[in-house]
Write an enzyme that holds these catalytic residues in place. Structure first.
Site, PDB file in Angstrom:
ATOM      1  N   SER A 143       0.853  -1.195   0.000  1.00 15.31           N
ATOM      2  CA  SER A 143       0.000   0.000   0.000  1.00 15.31           C
ATOM      3  C   SER A 143       0.883   1.236   0.000  1.00 15.31           C
ATOM      4  CB  SER A 143      -0.888   0.029   1.240  1.00 15.31           C
ATOM      5  OG  SER A 143      -0.129   0.402   2.385  1.00 15.31           O
ATOM      6  N   ASP A 144       0.392   2.305  -0.610  1.00 18.52           N
ATOM      7  CA  ASP A 144       1.054   3.574  -0.363  1.00 18.52           C
ATOM      8  C   ASP A 144       0.851   3.856   1.128  1.00 18.52           C
ATOM      9  OD1 ASP A 144       2.389   5.968  -0.584  1.00 18.52           O
ATOM     10  OD2 ASP A 144       1.351   6.583  -2.404  1.00 18.52           O
TER      11      ASP A 144
END
Ligand SMILES: *[C@@H]1O[C@H](CO)[C@@H](O)[C@H](O)[C@H]1NC(C)=O
Ligand SMILES: *[C@@H]1O[C@H](CO)[C@@H](O)[C@H](O)[C@H]1NC(C)=O
Ligand SMILES: *[C@@H]1O[C@H](CO)[C@@H](O)[C@H](O)[C@H]1NC(C)=O
Ligand SMILES: *[C@@H]1O[C@H](CO)[C@@H](O)[C@H](O)[C@H]1NC(C)=O
Ligand SMILES: *[C@@H]1O[C@H](CO)[C@@H](O)[C@H](O)[C@H]1NC(C)=O
Ligand SMILES: *[C@@H]1O[C@H](CO)[C@@H](O)[C@H](O)[C@H]1NC(C)=O
Ligand SMILES: *[C@@H]1O[C@H](CO)[C@@H](O)[C@H](O)[C@H]1NC(C)=O
Ligand SMILES: *[C@@H]1O[C@H](CO)[C@@H](O)[C@H](O)[C@H]1NC(C)=O
Ligand SMILES: *[C@@H]1O[C@H](CO)[C@@H](O)[C@H](O)[C@H]1NC(C)=O
Ligand SMILES: *[C@@H]1O[C@H](CO)[C@@H](O)[C@H](O)[C@H]1NC(C)=O
Ligand SMILES: *[C@@H]1O[C@H](CO)[C@@H](O)[C@H](O)[C@H]1NC(C)=O
Ligand SMILES: *[C@@H]1O[C@H](CO)[C@@H](O)[C@H](O)[C@H]1NC(C)=O
Length: 765
Positions: free
Chosen positions: A281-282
């Site tokens: 995930s960012d």
């Protein structure tokens, strides 16, 4: 990544704004939920690559010896030494994996290099430099014992002219960007560092990329064909090059957050493109627990997010299948083995600035490469009266704050941050700009300012200087042989630009030109810069886009100004005559709705495709750039390889990373001869544009950068693959080779046509 926000606050704000907009239920919002469900996540197996297969067999063996808690631990971030750290499984010898920014140099660390930004590497149009850039970065990441480097970037691609992060990518064309992704991934991973192709997908603006007080993040709504031919295209090249990690983006796609969008992750990435690595995930980009796991997210950062103990519970109660968790952990551990990181990878040497530690100097001789890319990515767009190269002037005037060192560019020093940014504002740097701001920023250990490099050179020639870095209307010394004006434009992650010009710089240029008949303008810009308020001024003899060159800035520009290097850089974006020429592709959405929508209604027509379609004459077109020499093009030839020209590629299982290998089969070779007809040895960048039936008028499908001595001729060959000649068929869900006549244009830019031909394709089945 970065920018913490309160999830609870965001949810509360979201609720109240949803009501304010008249919606009480998300499913009533137009476009909501239109991302088709694709379940379950295909399991990583290693696909058709023996190296991946071997990595998986080792990973699966270890996973089978882990407890549920240990597997969960591997899939989540922990606060630790690096900006991202996975969980440890010490009894099985699995260390915490260290993740670090940035795409153009290790951020926040000492004795590291500040490389040119990717936009400048794109502007070089040089595949070899792309590879060497990735390799040098890989050597530094490896030297610091960082397992996973958060690069390279193909999203944003550059849909919005004012996008705040466009400079982090290679330019506004999927083919150029794809070449950059491929070269950098190979270079980086050849050093044993896990590459991260980011941000997947449609991360084309900063404004409202994250949920906040106004409501949910914006939703990028693009159709299937546009996703394939434009935005996912460069990611295919990264995947084909073996990239072991992909970062999902902050914003929503068709109203489903990218990090829980099953069509994107399970469908396009892991099924169609056969991705064997892990999706990370960012930072803070996860917005659900069970849903993100089942949609194909494998690793949450920077902490447990919605997983951790919740994931243990979700597996125990059956909401997330045991096999999904095993797959998540296997993908992460397999990446570690795929890059041989168990074979003597250096200890992680990442520290805070106030922590006592030994010196780990990873810079090697990278300054030489940085200077070379700085020369190769500099774009000369105007050169009249033979203003350049400079002929050993003995008297130079230098103006503009971009010529000098900034006072203190290291904001917020820590082991993660401390980049080249000031006050989080735009254009307040008050010093030369060598990179942009945010997580894409690097931390130079020195900067050769343009003024100092020029001064060294002028002194060698027995000359003198006058300078003024502050005045907007500086005193111009009448006897100077040339006046060089340095201006810049800052941009950063987390906000979009508000203009592509700035009054202070425009006024400065104008004022100098009024009193100096040989005014040369050098621009260090984080993206597009329009120049029409002064470009035609007769006293402005030369203009250079010097991009974001990193620590060797001054040396690189002196190389070009003095002709040690003949410029060959090409614009990796379109420079319009006026900002409004970009139409709706200028500004980010300014919607204040609770569920803001950004409909990509222009489809495939961004940047030069948009200008061509709407018949807008740009100031400087994509691919444009001048040289100190001249070149003749000749003997364009098209040679069919005899490859398979059936309508669709052969059906194969979706297990080859990057997609069906037949898409890369070369069907035609186009060759052209290029001769240096001028008086200096120089590089030339021939480009091939193709008119694919049923597609945008002309699209880049080949380029090369060749060095030619005077009178020398070389033959350049552009291989055209099945993918280059196809469009995405949304009904068949496959790449369809087009038939009929394909226009072929080889030239020195997207509008500078030198040689043309036609390819006629008929199906062989
Ligand atoms: C939201 O709207 C949908 C469609 O109208 C409906 O099926 C669903 O029950 C609603 N949900 C809530 C919580 O009101
Ligand atoms: C988004 O919606 C468009 C239009 O319905 C569709 O063509 C496309 O495949 C969707 N993509 C994703 C990732 O949901
Ligand atoms: C999870 O990883 C953390 C960080 O490396 C470590 O401190 C902890 O002991 C691990 N927990 C388990 C259950 O293995
Ligand atoms: C491969 O992926 C495509 C696109 O997602 C899908 O339509 C097709 O059914 C898949 N083929 C196989 C053999 O799984
Ligand atoms: C579990 O989920 C809740 C919200 O549902 C969240 O507050 C918590 O931080 C999550 N994470 C962990 C590691 O328990
Ligand atoms: C299972 O656990 C997850 C995580 O705590 C929770 O979100 C979910 O609602 C639970 N499902 C059931 C059916 O209990
Ligand atoms: C830069 O700093 C100098 C010295 O403090 C100041 O005089 C000048 O106005 C500043 N320039 C800009 C553009 O902020
Ligand atoms: C520019 O030249 C004009 C006369 O040609 C003079 O009045 C003016 O002061 C000069 N400006 C500067 C900043 O040198
Ligand atoms: C160009 O510069 C000269 C001074 O060198 C000045 O006399 C002339 O007016 C300038 N031209 C313009 C259009 O400003
Ligand atoms: C771009 O946004 C600015 C406000 O930031 C607005 O004034 C301007 O009209 C917008 N331009 C276009 C072409 O939408
Ligand atoms: C985006 O497209 C949807 C579906 O066509 C439409 O309902 C919506 O109004 C559009 N939104 C904007 C901001 O144009
Ligand atoms: C290039 O060719 C021209 C014409 O034949 C000749 O005059 C010139 O000397 C040649 N230059 C070099 C560097 O060989």
């Amino acid at each position: 990544m970065m920018i913490a926000f309160s999830i609870l606050g965001a949810l509360l704000a979201l609720l109240s704004h949803t009501q304010a907009q008249g919606y009480t239920n998300a499913s009533e919002v137009p476009y909501y939920g239109l991302s088709p469900p694709v379940y379950p996540t295909p399991e990583g197996t290693g696909g058709t690559d023996p190296a991946w297969q071997a990595a998986y067999s080792r990973a699966r063996d270890l996973i089978s010896q882990m407890t549920l808690e240990e597997k969960v631990n591997v899939t989540r971030g922990h606060t630790g030494q690096c900006v991202g750290n996975t969980g440890t499984v010490s009894h099985l010898g699995i260390p915490p994996l260290c993740f670090s920014d940035a795409p153009d140099g290790i951020r926040g660390q000492e004795f590291v290099s500040s490389f040119p930004a990717q936009i400048m590497v794109g502007a070089s149009f040089d595949r070899d430099l792309m590879y060497r850039y990735g390799k040098a970065l890989g050597e530094e990441y490896r030297g610091k014992g960082i397992n996973s480097a958060l690069l390279p970037v193909a999203g944003p691609l550059g849909r919005m002219a004012r996008g705040g992060r466009n400079w982090e990518g290679f330019g506004a064309d999927p083919y150029l960007s794809g070449a950059g992704m491929e070269g950098v991934v190979r270079g980086l991973q050849d050093q044993g560092v896990i590459g991260t192709a980011k941000h997947f997908l449609l991360n084309e603006q900063e404004f409202r990329r994250n949920p906040g007080e106004l409501g949910e993040s914006m939703s990028s709504n693009a159709d299937d064909r546009t996703i394939h031919e434009l935005y996912a295209f460069p990611f295919m090249d990264a995947l084909r090059a073996g990239v072991a990690s992909v970062m999902c983006s902050y914003q929503r796609v068709n109203n489903s957050y990218s990090c829980q969008n099953s069509k994107l992750l399970n469908g396009i990435l892991k099924t169609e493109l056969g991705f064997q690595g892990f999706v990370v995930s960012d930072w803070g980009g996860q917005h659900s627990g069970v849903a993100s796991a089942n949609a194909g997210l494998d690793l949450v950062m920077p902490d447990g997010g919605y997983w951790g103990d919740n994931m243990t519970e979700a597996v125990n109660n059956g909401s997330v299948a045991d096999s999904r968790l095993n797959d998540m952990a296997a993908r992460i551990v397999a990446a570690y083995f795929y890059l041989d990181q168990d074979q003597g990878y250096p200890e992680t040497g990442v520290y805070t600035y106030d922590e006592q530690h030994e010196i780990i100097d990873v810079r090697s001789d990278h300054a030489t490469l940085i200077r070379e890319i700085g020369g190769a990515g500099t774009v000369l767009v105007k050169n009249t009266n033979n203003a350049l190269p400079l002929k050993k002037p003995r008297y130079l005037d230098v103006f503009g704050y971009d010529a000098k060192l900034p006072a203190s560019p290291w904001a917020n020093p820590s082991r993660f941050g401390g980049g080249y940014e000031v006050n989080f504002g735009w254009n307040t740097l008050n010093g030369t700009l060598v990179t942009g701001g945010g997580s894409g920023s690097n931390t130079p250990t020195y900067v050769v300012a343009p003024f100092h490099a020029l001064q060294d050179r002028v002194l060698k020639d027995g000359g003198m200087m006058r300078w003024d870095f502050d005045e907007v209307n500086p005193l111009v010394y009448a006897n100077a042989e040339a006046c060089i004006v340095f201006i810049n434009a800052y941009a950063s992650e987390s906000f979009d630009r508000t203009t592509l010009q700035d009054d202070f710089s425009d006024e400065l240029v104008h004022n100098v030109a009024t009193n100096c008949s040989n005014t040369i303008v050098v621009m260090h810009d984080a993206g597009i810069r329009v120049v029409d308020s002064w470009i035609d001024h007769p006293n402005i003899t030369a203009v250079v886009y010097a991009m974001l060159p990193g620590q060797e800035s001054g040396n690189a520009i002196v190389d070009v100004l003095y002709g040690n290097v003949s410029p060959s850089g090409r614009l990796p974006f379109t420079v319009a005559k006026k900002e409004s020429d970009y139409g709706h592709l200028l500004n980010s959405t300014i919607s204040f709705a609770a569920f803001p929508q950004q409909n990509f209604t222009e489809g495939l027509y961004i940047d030069y495709r948009y200008f061509d379609k709407h018949n807008i004459t740009p100031r400087y077109e994509f691919g444009y750039g001048l040289s100190y020499s001249t070149f003749a093009y000749g003997n364009l030839e098209v040679i069919a390889t005899g490859g398979d020209t059936s309508e669709y590629p052969p059906r194969v299982p979706n297990v080859t990373q990057g997609g069906n290998a037949a898409l890369w089969e070369v069907l035609y070779n186009v060759s052209v001869s290029v001769t240096n007809t001028g008086e200096v040895a120089a590089h030339e960048v021939p480009q091939l544009y193709l008119q694919v039936p049923n597609a945008p008028e002309w699209q880049l499908r080949g380029f090369d950068r060749v060095f030619l001595r005077c009178n020398e001729t070389k033959t350049v060959v552009f291989p055209l693959t099945r993918r280059d000649l196809s469009i995405w068929d949304v009904v068949k869900q496959d790449w369809k080779l087009q038939r009929g006549d394909f226009g072929v244009m080889v030239g020195a830019s997207s509008r500078d046509v030198r040689q043309v031909a036609t390819i006629r394709i008929s199906y062989n089945d």
